[in-house]
Design an enzyme around this catalytic site. Structure first.
Site, PDB file in Angstrom:
ATOM      1  N   TYR A 157      -5.200  -9.476  15.252  1.00  0.00           N
ATOM      2  CA  TYR A 157      -4.982  -8.355  14.322  1.00  0.00           C
ATOM      3  C   TYR A 157      -6.197  -7.426  14.329  1.00  0.00           C
ATOM      4  O   TYR A 157      -6.058  -6.202  14.455  1.00  0.00           O
ATOM      5  CB  TYR A 157      -4.721  -8.930  12.918  1.00  0.00           C
ATOM      6  CG  TYR A 157      -4.716  -7.931  11.799  1.00  0.00           C
ATOM      7  CD1 TYR A 157      -3.686  -7.011  11.666  1.00  0.00           C
ATOM      8  CD2 TYR A 157      -5.739  -7.920  10.851  1.00  0.00           C
ATOM      9  CE1 TYR A 157      -3.684  -6.095  10.616  1.00  0.00           C
ATOM     10  CE2 TYR A 157      -5.739  -7.017   9.804  1.00  0.00           C
ATOM     11  CZ  TYR A 157      -4.716  -6.109   9.693  1.00  0.00           C
ATOM     12  OH  TYR A 157      -4.714  -5.208   8.659  1.00  0.00           O
ATOM     13  N   LEU A 188       0.837  -1.206   0.000  1.00  0.00           N
ATOM     14  CA  LEU A 188       0.000   0.000   0.000  1.00  0.00           C
ATOM     15  C   LEU A 188       0.872   1.256   0.000  1.00  0.00           C
ATOM     16  O   LEU A 188       0.546   2.253  -0.654  1.00  0.00           O
ATOM     17  CB  LEU A 188      -0.928   0.014   1.214  1.00  0.00           C
ATOM     18  CG  LEU A 188      -2.222  -0.784   1.104  1.00  0.00           C
ATOM     19  CD1 LEU A 188      -2.011  -2.247   0.811  1.00  0.00           C
ATOM     20  CD2 LEU A 188      -3.059  -0.615   2.365  1.00  0.00           C
ATOM     21  N   GLY A 240       1.923   1.489   8.728  1.00  0.00           N
ATOM     22  CA  GLY A 240       2.937   0.603   9.315  1.00  0.00           C
ATOM     23  C   GLY A 240       2.335  -0.401  10.279  1.00  0.00           C
ATOM     24  O   GLY A 240       1.243  -0.218  10.805  1.00  0.00           O
ATOM     25  N   GLY A 241       3.079  -1.473  10.522  1.00  0.00           N
ATOM     26  CA  GLY A 241       2.657  -2.481  11.490  1.00  0.00           C
ATOM     27  C   GLY A 241       2.419  -3.823  10.846  1.00  0.00           C
ATOM     28  O   GLY A 241       2.613  -4.000   9.638  1.00  0.00           O
ATOM     29  N   ASP A 296       9.756   3.127   7.293  1.00  0.00           N
ATOM     30  CA  ASP A 296       9.473   1.686   7.335  1.00  0.00           C
ATOM     31  C   ASP A 296      10.604   1.063   8.130  1.00  0.00           C
ATOM     32  O   ASP A 296      11.622   1.711   8.397  1.00  0.00           O
ATOM     33  CB  ASP A 296       9.403   1.094   5.908  1.00  0.00           C
ATOM     34  CG  ASP A 296       8.496  -0.131   5.865  1.00  0.00           C
ATOM     35  OD1 ASP A 296       8.769  -1.094   6.609  1.00  0.00           O
ATOM     36  OD2 ASP A 296       7.517  -0.117   5.112  1.00  0.00           O
ATOM     37  N   LYS A 325      -6.568  -3.434  15.621  1.00  0.00           N
ATOM     38  CA  LYS A 325      -7.110  -2.321  14.832  1.00  0.00           C
ATOM     39  C   LYS A 325      -8.182  -1.576  15.624  1.00  0.00           C
ATOM     40  O   LYS A 325      -8.321  -0.354  15.514  1.00  0.00           O
ATOM     41  CB  LYS A 325      -7.658  -2.831  13.499  1.00  0.00           C
ATOM     42  CG  LYS A 325      -6.580  -3.367  12.572  1.00  0.00           C
ATOM     43  CD  LYS A 325      -5.569  -2.282  12.225  1.00  0.00           C
ATOM     44  CE  LYS A 325      -4.449  -2.750  11.342  1.00  0.00           C
ATOM     45  NZ  LYS A 325      -3.479  -1.668  11.025  1.00  0.00           N
ATOM     46  N   LEU A 377       8.307   0.934  15.005  1.00  0.00           N
ATOM     47  CA  LEU A 377       7.147   1.491  15.714  1.00  0.00           C
ATOM     48  C   LEU A 377       7.257   1.262  17.218  1.00  0.00           C
ATOM     49  O   LEU A 377       6.751   2.056  18.016  1.00  0.00           O
ATOM     50  CB  LEU A 377       5.859   0.848  15.190  1.00  0.00           C
ATOM     51  CG  LEU A 377       5.529   1.137  13.723  1.00  0.00           C
ATOM     52  CD1 LEU A 377       4.448   0.181  13.222  1.00  0.00           C
ATOM     53  CD2 LEU A 377       5.068   2.575  13.558  1.00  0.00           C
TER      54      LEU A 377
HETATM   55  C1  15L Z   1      -6.393  -6.772   5.792  1.00  0.00           C
HETATM   56  O1  15L Z   1      -6.591  -5.989   6.713  1.00  0.00           O
HETATM   57  C2  15L Z   1      -5.036  -7.314   5.525  1.00  0.00           C
HETATM   58  O2  15L Z   1      -4.011  -6.385   5.806  1.00  0.00           O
HETATM   59  C3  15L Z   1      -4.877  -7.862   4.137  1.00  0.00           C
HETATM   60  O3  15L Z   1      -3.760  -8.704   4.156  1.00  0.00           O
HETATM   61  C4  15L Z   1      -6.114  -8.633   3.641  1.00  0.00           C
HETATM   62  O4  15L Z   1      -6.238  -9.806   4.358  1.00  0.00           O
HETATM   63  C5  15L Z   1      -7.370  -7.796   3.822  1.00  0.00           C
HETATM   64  O5  15L Z   1      -7.473  -7.280   5.115  1.00  0.00           O
HETATM   65  C6  15L Z   1      -8.633  -8.593   3.503  1.00  0.00           C
HETATM   66  O6  15L Z   1      -9.500  -8.700   4.362  1.00  0.00           O
HETATM   67  O7  15L Z   1      -8.748  -9.108   2.399  1.00  0.00           O
END
Ligand code: 15L
Length: 282
Positions: A152, A24, A88-89, A49, A156, A68
Site C-alpha cells: 500500500y 473520508l 479512491g482505491g 465510487d 502511494k 478505477l
Molecule cells: C492510512 O493511510 C490508511 O488509509 C488508514 O486506514 C490508517 O491506517 C492510516 O493510514 C494510519 O496510518 O493510521
C-alpha cells in the site's frame, strides 16, 4: 439537445471526488459541495465510487460510479473536470493484486484521463505509510527518503511519482497529502502523533485545492498534535493551519496499542507492520 458554448464552459468546470462513499469522502462531500453551483468556483461536484453513495444526490452533484481499473470509464469520468480530489482505491495494506489494480493501474488511468481532459489540479490522498518504516519518534519530512511499510505504501509512492511526472511533462498540478490517522478521535497511543481530525482534513483539502501555483507538492497531513513526528514543510505554501490536537485524549489512549517490542509499536506505520507477507511462503 445540442450543447451551447456556455454549456461547454460550465461543463469544463466540474470538481471530481473519487472514493466519495468512503469515510473520508463522506466527510468531504459537504464542504466540497459548497464550492459548486452557480457563481461558485466549480459548476458541479461529480461523485464517484465503486459502491453506492451514502446520501441522495443534491442539486449541484452528479453520481458517476466508476472502477478505477476501467480505463474507458475513467476517461469519460474525467471529461469536463477541472480539479480532482482523489480518495479512491484500496486504503489499507493487503495482497498485491487488488492494490495494483486500484492504486497503481487506477492512478495511471486517473492521470492519463486528466491529461486528455485538460484537468488542471489533482489533490491526491497519499499516506504516511509511504514512510512507515521510520522509527516512531523520529522527526521526518517530505524531503526524506521514502521508507514504505508495505505494498500500500509503495502504491502511494507510485502515485506521488505519477504526480511529479504529469507536472513536469504536462503541467498538471498535484498536491500529494501523506495523510495520518483520519478519525473522529484518536484511538491509541500512536494516534497521539498521527491523528488528523475531520475538521483539519477539511482545512487541508480545501487549502490544497485553492492554493496558487503549487506545481507538484507533497505534504504530511496531520493535526497540531504536540507529539507528531512529521514536519510542517509545505503547509505555509498551502495556507494550511491545523486547529485540533490529539493531546486532549492522552490520558484515555496512551496505554492502548500493540506490545512495546513489536514492529507495530516501534515503527511509524503501526498496525500495518503486523500485516503480511501475503504471498506464498517458502
Ligand atoms: C492510512 O493511510 C490508511 O488509509 C488508514 O486506514 C490508517 O491506517 C492510516 O493510514 C494510519 O496510518 O493510521
Amino acid at each position: 439537445m445540442v450543447a451551447t458554448s456556455t454549456d461547454k464552459l460550465a461543463d469544463s468546470r466540474n470538481l471530481l471526488l473519487t472514493g466519495a462513499a468512503g469515510v473520508l469522502g463522506r466527510v468531504l462531500r459537504t464542504p466540497l459541495g459548497r464550492l459548486c453551483g452557480a457563481g461558485q468556483t466549480y459548476a458541479a461536484l461529480r461523485l464517484s465510487d465503486r459502491v453506492a453513495l451514502s446520501a441522495a444526490v443534491g442539486p449541484h452533484e452528479q453520481d458517476n460510479p466508476c472502477e478505477l481499473a476501467d480505463r474507458r470509464a475513467m476517461e469519460s469520468l474525467l471529461q469536463g473536470v477541472a480539479a480532482v480530489v482523489h480518495l479512491g482505491g484500496v486504503a489499507v495494506e493487503g495482497p498485491f493484486e487488488p492494490i495494483c489494480e486500484a492504486n497503481i493501474r487506477g492512478v495511471f488511468h486517473l492521470y492519463e484521463a486528466a491529461r486528455l481532459a485538460g484537468t488542471r489540479r489533482i489533490v491526491l490522498a497519499s499516506s504516511n505509510h509511504a514512510s512507515g518504516c521510520y522509527p516512531q519518534g523520529q522527526p521526518i519530512g517530505p524531503a526524506d527518503l521514502p521508507r514504505p511499510d508495505g505494498y500500500y505504501g509503495v502504491s502511494k509512492l507510485f502515485a506521488e511519482q505519477m504526480a511529479q511526472l504529469y507536472w513536469d511533462r504536462y503541467g498538471i498540478e498535484s498536491v500529494c497529502l501523506r495523510l495520518g490517522t483520519v478519525a473522529a478521535e484518536p484511538q491509541d497511543r500512536r494516534a497521539l502523533s498521527t491523528w488528523l481530525s475531520f475538521a483539519d482534513l477539511e482545512r487541508l483539502v480545501l487549502a490544497a485545492l485553492s492554493a496558487k501555483d503549487v506545481g507538484c507538492l507533497t505534504v504530511y497531513g496531520v493535526s497540531a498534535n504536540p507529539a507528531r513526528w512529521w514536519s510542517e514543510a509545505g503547509w505555509e505554501q498551502l495556507g494550511y493551519r491545523p486547529q485540533d490536537s490529539a493531546e486532549a485524549w492522552r490520558e484515555q489512549v496512551q496505554h492502548l496499542g500493540p506490545p512495546a517490542d513489536s514492529l507495530m509499536a516501534r515503527l511509524q506505520g503501526g498496525s500495518f507492520l503486523g500485516l503480511g507477507p501475503f504471498e506464498r511462503q517458502p
